[in-house]
Design a protein around this motif. Sequence first.
Motif, short mmCIF file in Angstrom:
data_model
loop_
_atom_site.label_atom_id
_atom_site.label_comp_id
_atom_site.label_asym_id
_atom_site.label_seq_id
_atom_site.Cartn_x
_atom_site.Cartn_y
_atom_site.Cartn_z
N HIS A 34 0.82 -1.22 0.00
CA HIS A 34 0.00 0.00 0.00
C HIS A 34 0.85 1.27 0.00
O HIS A 34 0.33 2.35 -0.25
CB HIS A 34 -0.99 0.01 1.17
N VAL A 35 2.14 1.15 0.23
CA VAL A 35 3.06 2.28 0.11
C VAL A 35 3.70 2.27 -1.27
O VAL A 35 3.81 3.30 -1.93
CB VAL A 35 4.14 2.26 1.22
N ALA A 36 4.12 1.10 -1.72
CA ALA A 36 4.81 0.99 -3.01
C ALA A 36 3.92 1.35 -4.20
O ALA A 36 4.41 1.92 -5.18
CB ALA A 36 5.36 -0.43 -3.18
N LEU A 37 2.65 1.02 -4.09
CA LEU A 37 1.75 1.32 -5.20
C LEU A 37 1.15 2.70 -5.03
O LEU A 37 0.81 3.08 -3.92
CB LEU A 37 0.64 0.27 -5.27
N PRO A 38 1.02 3.44 -6.05
CA PRO A 38 1.30 3.19 -7.46
C PRO A 38 2.71 3.58 -7.89
O PRO A 38 3.08 3.39 -9.05
CB PRO A 38 0.28 4.09 -8.16
N HIS A 39 3.51 4.10 -6.97
CA HIS A 39 4.82 4.64 -7.33
C HIS A 39 5.70 3.61 -8.05
O HIS A 39 6.28 3.92 -9.10
CB HIS A 39 5.57 5.14 -6.10
N ALA A 40 5.81 2.42 -7.49
CA ALA A 40 6.69 1.40 -8.08
C ALA A 40 6.21 1.00 -9.47
O ALA A 40 7.03 0.81 -10.38
CB ALA A 40 6.75 0.17 -7.16
N ALA A 41 4.90 0.90 -9.65
CA ALA A 41 4.35 0.53 -10.96
C ALA A 41 4.67 1.61 -11.99
O ALA A 41 5.11 1.30 -13.11
CB ALA A 41 2.85 0.30 -10.86
N VAL A 42 4.47 2.86 -11.64
CA VAL A 42 4.75 3.95 -12.58
C VAL A 42 6.24 4.02 -12.88
O VAL A 42 6.63 4.20 -14.04
CB VAL A 42 4.23 5.30 -12.02
N ALA A 43 7.08 3.85 -11.88
CA ALA A 43 8.53 3.86 -12.11
C ALA A 43 8.94 2.73 -13.04
O ALA A 43 9.74 2.93 -13.97
CB ALA A 43 9.28 3.76 -10.78
N ALA A 44 8.38 1.54 -12.82
CA ALA A 44 8.72 0.39 -13.66
C ALA A 44 8.23 0.60 -15.10
O ALA A 44 8.96 0.29 -16.06
CB ALA A 44 8.10 -0.88 -13.07
N ILE A 45 7.04 1.14 -15.25
CA ILE A 45 6.51 1.40 -16.60
C ILE A 45 7.38 2.43 -17.32
O ILE A 45 7.75 2.23 -18.48
CB ILE A 45 5.04 1.86 -16.52
N ALA A 46 7.72 3.51 -16.64
CA ALA A 46 8.54 4.55 -17.27
C ALA A 46 9.92 4.00 -17.65
O ALA A 46 10.43 4.27 -18.75
CB ALA A 46 8.68 5.75 -16.34
N LEU A 47 10.51 3.22 -16.76
CA LEU A 47 11.82 2.64 -17.05
C LEU A 47 11.74 1.63 -18.19
O LEU A 47 12.61 1.61 -19.08
CB LEU A 47 12.40 1.99 -15.79
#
Length: 152
Positions: free
Chosen positions: A126-139
């Motif tokens: 609940h902390v990692a999302l959505p940040h980790a998903a957006v970072a992974a998509i951008a990368l």
Amino acid sequence: MNDDQLRSALQAEYLHLQKTVEDMDGRSLTIKAWSISFSLAAVAGAFASKASNVLLLACASAVLFWWLEARWKTFQDAYYGRIDDIEQHFRGEAALPSALQIRKSWYSSWNGGSRRRLWEILTWPHVALPHAAVAAIALALFALVRLRIFPL
């Protein structure tokens, strides 16, 4: 302070702590909203301007917002020690000698958490999302564009 005064003061302290924790949850949602807004705007901007390096900016911003939210959660997490102490007091498991110890308890708890606690909190879904998903998509988009698999 007699027992009734202590009980009343602890009850007020408990309710204040609960409100503080709930308010901090609201601010975490604001951090998530900023993260999504900026990072996804940067992804769209990368495609609009045909500048693949902007995808790295989107990734970096998502990671920084992720770190910011986790850091914010360490501040919030430091309140739970005092909340637990007060709950134990009211269950009769441990007696608290005094009320109105929020700052002392928070500071002791937050100082004790260190970097290890921050890394634990970073992995909470609940902390990692959505940040980790957006970072992974951008990368991933950056890599696909650089490898010429996906046109920009």
